[in-house]
Design a protein around this motif. Structure first.
Motif, PDB file in Angstrom:
ATOM      1  N   ALA A  87       0.847  -1.186   0.000  1.00 37.45           N
ATOM      2  CA  ALA A  87       0.000   0.000   0.000  1.00 37.45           C
ATOM      3  C   ALA A  87       0.884   1.237   0.000  1.00 37.45           C
ATOM      4  O   ALA A  87       1.940   1.266   0.641  1.00 37.45           O
ATOM      5  CB  ALA A  87      -0.912  -0.008   1.217  1.00 37.45           C
ATOM      6  N   LEU A  88       0.449   2.260  -0.723  1.00 39.98           N
ATOM      7  CA  LEU A  88       1.223   3.495  -0.802  1.00 39.98           C
ATOM      8  C   LEU A  88       0.712   4.511   0.213  1.00 39.98           C
ATOM      9  O   LEU A  88      -0.493   4.673   0.397  1.00 39.98           O
ATOM     10  CB  LEU A  88       1.122   4.095  -2.206  1.00 39.98           C
ATOM     11  N   GLY A  89       1.649   5.212   0.841  1.00 39.91           N
ATOM     12  CA  GLY A  89       1.288   6.357   1.647  1.00 39.91           C
ATOM     13  C   GLY A  89       1.017   7.562   0.762  1.00 39.91           C
ATOM     14  O   GLY A  89       1.216   7.513  -0.459  1.00 39.91           O
ATOM     15  N   ASP A  90       0.608   8.657   1.354  1.00 38.13           N
ATOM     16  CA  ASP A  90       0.235   9.834   0.573  1.00 38.13           C
ATOM     17  C   ASP A  90       1.396  10.357  -0.264  1.00 38.13           C
ATOM     18  O   ASP A  90       1.240  10.664  -1.448  1.00 38.13           O
ATOM     19  CB  ASP A  90      -0.284  10.933   1.498  1.00 38.13           C
ATOM     20  N   ALA A  91       2.573  10.479   0.333  1.00 39.68           N
ATOM     21  CA  ALA A  91       3.725  11.032  -0.392  1.00 39.68           C
ATOM     22  C   ALA A  91       4.150  10.105  -1.523  1.00 39.68           C
ATOM     23  O   ALA A  91       4.426  10.563  -2.644  1.00 39.68           O
ATOM     24  CB  ALA A  91       4.888  11.267   0.581  1.00 39.68           C
ATOM     25  N   ASP A  92       4.195   8.808  -1.247  1.00 33.20           N
ATOM     26  CA  ASP A  92       4.574   7.852  -2.289  1.00 33.20           C
ATOM     27  C   ASP A  92       3.554   7.833  -3.423  1.00 33.20           C
ATOM     28  O   ASP A  92       3.918   7.703  -4.595  1.00 33.20           O
ATOM     29  CB  ASP A  92       4.699   6.445  -1.696  1.00 33.20           C
ATOM     30  N   ARG A  93       2.276   7.969  -3.082  1.00 38.39           N
ATOM     31  CA  ARG A  93       1.238   7.965  -4.114  1.00 38.39           C
ATOM     32  C   ARG A  93       1.394   9.179  -5.045  1.00 38.39           C
ATOM     33  O   ARG A  93       1.248   9.074  -6.256  1.00 38.39           O
ATOM     34  CB  ARG A  93      -0.149   7.962  -3.482  1.00 38.39           C
ATOM     35  N   ILE A  94       1.705  10.315  -4.469  1.00 39.16           N
ATOM     36  CA  ILE A  94       1.904  11.509  -5.283  1.00 39.16           C
ATOM     37  C   ILE A  94       3.069  11.314  -6.247  1.00 39.16           C
ATOM     38  O   ILE A  94       2.985  11.632  -7.438  1.00 39.16           O
ATOM     39  CB  ILE A  94       2.121  12.741  -4.384  1.00 39.16           C
ATOM     40  N   ASP A  95       4.190  10.767  -5.754  1.00 38.56           N
ATOM     41  CA  ASP A  95       5.342  10.521  -6.624  1.00 38.56           C
ATOM     42  C   ASP A  95       4.998   9.514  -7.722  1.00 38.56           C
ATOM     43  O   ASP A  95       5.393   9.689  -8.883  1.00 38.56           O
ATOM     44  CB  ASP A  95       6.527   9.999  -5.800  1.00 38.56           C
ATOM     45  N   TRP A  96       4.280   8.459  -7.344  1.00 37.17           N
ATOM     46  CA  TRP A  96       3.915   7.411  -8.316  1.00 37.17           C
ATOM     47  C   TRP A  96       3.058   8.009  -9.433  1.00 37.17           C
ATOM     48  O   TRP A  96       3.317   7.774 -10.627  1.00 37.17           O
ATOM     49  CB  TRP A  96       3.164   6.300  -7.586  1.00 37.17           C
ATOM     50  N   VAL A  97       2.058   8.803  -9.054  1.00 41.17           N
ATOM     51  CA  VAL A  97       1.164   9.382 -10.058  1.00 41.17           C
ATOM     52  C   VAL A  97       1.881  10.457 -10.866  1.00 41.17           C
ATOM     53  O   VAL A  97       1.657  10.597 -12.074  1.00 41.17           O
ATOM     54  CB  VAL A  97      -0.115   9.928  -9.393  1.00 41.17           C
TER      55      VAL A  97
END
Length: 367
Positions: free
Chosen positions: A6-16
Motif C-alpha cells: 500500500a502506498l502512503g500519501d507522499a509515495d502515491r503523489i510521486d507514483w502518479v
C-alpha cells in the motif's frame, strides 16, 4: 514489477507524478522504476536523462497531482497504483501493467472471474441480441462482463449484466461519459458495477486513448469474445492484444455477406475459437488453466550487470531500429549489444523522442 504494498500519501503523489509525465508510458515507467527503485528517485533522475532530449519531459507539479487526487476523491472515485494489493491481479501480470487506474464503483468485481465482450458500434439486431444473451448467461454462471461502454455491442453487454456484474473501461477520464448517449448506463454501472480509467481526471478521450483502453479491457479478462467486427476495427485490435497477452480469443461467426462479420470470420480462420452461444463460451472458459494467462515479462535492464555501454552503442541501436516493432532481443543482436544494454539505451532513446518501446518486449523507431 514490485511486491504488493500500500502506498502512503507522499509515495502515491510521486507514483502518479511519474505516471502522468508526458511521454512516459507504461513501458518507460516500468523501466525507470526498475532502474531507480522508486518513483521519487526516477523523478530526481529525469532531468539528467532528458538533458539532451529534443523534447521536454516535465512532470506535473506535486500541487497538480494533489489536485487530481482530491478531485477524484470528491467524485467518489480513487486512484490505485499497480503495486497495490487492490490492483486487479490479471492486469498486474501484464508486461507491463498500466501504472495507475482510477476506479469508481465496486472494485471487488475485478477480482472475480472476468470475460470481455466487444464488437461493432453499428451492430446488427442479431449481433445485439447475441451480446445480450451471452452477457446475461455468463453473468448467471458467475462471470463478470468487461467492455468499453461504446455504442452497439459494448452497451448491450453492459446493460445485460448490470445485475450480475459488469466493468466499463473508459478511454477518457473516469468522470467523462462517452458516448454521451450512455449517460444513464454509465450512472447505473457506477452504482452497481465498476468503472475504470487509466487517464487523468478531467481528460476527454482522444483517438490515441482507445488502444490503451482496449489493452486494459483484454488484460482484465481470461478470455475475449468478439461478436461483430469489420475488417478494420478496434475490436480486431483488441483480439490481437488478447492473443499477445495469452488470453483466449473467441469469435461469433456471421454471414459472409455482412461486412460487420468479416472481421470475426477472419479471426476464426486465423485460429480464434468459434462460439455460437453461451454454452460454447462456458465450455472454453472452464477449460482454461488457472495460471499462465499473461504474456512473459520483459527482462528489464539491470544497471549492475550491464556495464558501461560503448560510446557508439546509441548510434548502433538507433540504426538497428525500424518503424516496424521488433523484439528487443533482435535489436540487441543487430546492434551487437547485450539485452540489458539495449533495454537501458532504448529507454534513453525513448525519452529523447527517437524510439518507442511497446508492451511485449518490442521497440521501434519513433515516427
Amino acid at each position: 514489477m514490485t511486491a504488493p504494498r500500500a502506498l502512503g500519501d507522499a509515495d502515491r503523489i510521486d507514483w502518479v507524478r511519474l505516471a502522468r509525465t508526458p511521454n512516459v508510458g507504461p513501458v518507460t515507467f516500468a523501466q525507470l522504476l526498475h532502474r531507480f527503485g522508486t518513483p521519487a528517485a526516477a523523478l530526481d533522475a529525469l532531468p539528467e536523462l532528458t538533458r539532451k532530449a529534443r523534447r521536454r519531459f516535465q512532470p506535473p507539479s506535486r500541487a497538480d497531482i494533489e489536485r487530481e487526487l482530491e478531485q477524484t476523491r470528491q467524485y467518489g472515485a480513487r486512484i490505485i497504483a499497480s503495486c497495490e494489493p487492490e490492483f486487479p491481479q490479471l492486469l498486474k501480470a501484464l508486461d507491463p501493467p498500466p501504472p495507475v487506474l482510477a476506479t469508481l464503483g465496486n472494485t471487488d468485481l475485478a477480482a472475480q472471474p472476468t470475460v470481455a465482450i466487444v464488437g461493432a458500434r453499428n451492430a446488427s439486431a442479431a449481433g445485439r441480441k447475441m451480446a445480450r444473451d451471452m452477457a446475461g448467461g455468463l453473468g448467471q454462471a458467475g462471470w463478470v462482463t468487461v467492455s468499453g461502454l461504446a455504442r452497439g455491442i459494448d452497451g448491450e453487454a453492459h446493460a445485460a449484466s448490470l445485475q450480475t456484474g459488469t466493468i466499463a473501461v473508459l478511454g477518457g477520464a473516469v468522470d467523462h461519459v462517452y458516448p454521451p448517449q450512455h449517460d444513464r448506463l454509465y450512472a447505473e454501472i457506477a452504482a452497481k458495477g465498476l468503472i475504470l480509467s487509466e487517464t487523468a481526471f478531467g481528460h476527454r478521450a482522444k483517438a490515441q486513448d482507445f488502444p490503451r483502453r482496449n489493452r486494459i479491457i483484454t488484460g482484465l479478462c481470461r478470455g475475449v469474445i468478439v461478436v461483430e467486427a469489420a475488417e478494420r476495427s478496434g475490436s480486431l485490435i483488441s483480439a490481437r492484444m488478447a492473443g499477445e497477452q495469452g488470453r483466449e480469443v473467441m469469435a461469433v461467426p456471421g454471414s459472409p455477406l455482412d461486412p460487420r462479420s468479416a472481421g470475426t470470420n477472419r479471426l476464426i480462420r486465423q485460429g480464434a475459437t468459434l462460439v455460437r452461444h453461451v454454452d460454447d463460451v462456458l465450455e472454453v472458459l472452464d477449460s482454461l488453466p488457472l495460471t499462465g494467462v499473461s504474456a512473459p515479462l520483459t527482462p528489464f535492464a539491470d544497471p549492475a550487470a550491464s556495464g558501461a555501454p560503448p560510446e557508439d552503442l546509441q548510434t548502433r541501436i538507433l540504426q538497428a531500429l525500424s518503424f516496424n516493432p521488433m523484439p528487443i532481443g533482435e535489436i540487441a543482436r543487430a546492434a551487437g549489444a547485450s539485452y540489458p544494454q539495449c533495454a537501458a539505451m532504448l529507454m534513453e532513446l525513448e525519452l529523447a523522442g527517437d524510439a518507442v518501446t511497446l508492451p511485449g518486449g518490442l521497440a521501434c523507431r519513433a515516427a
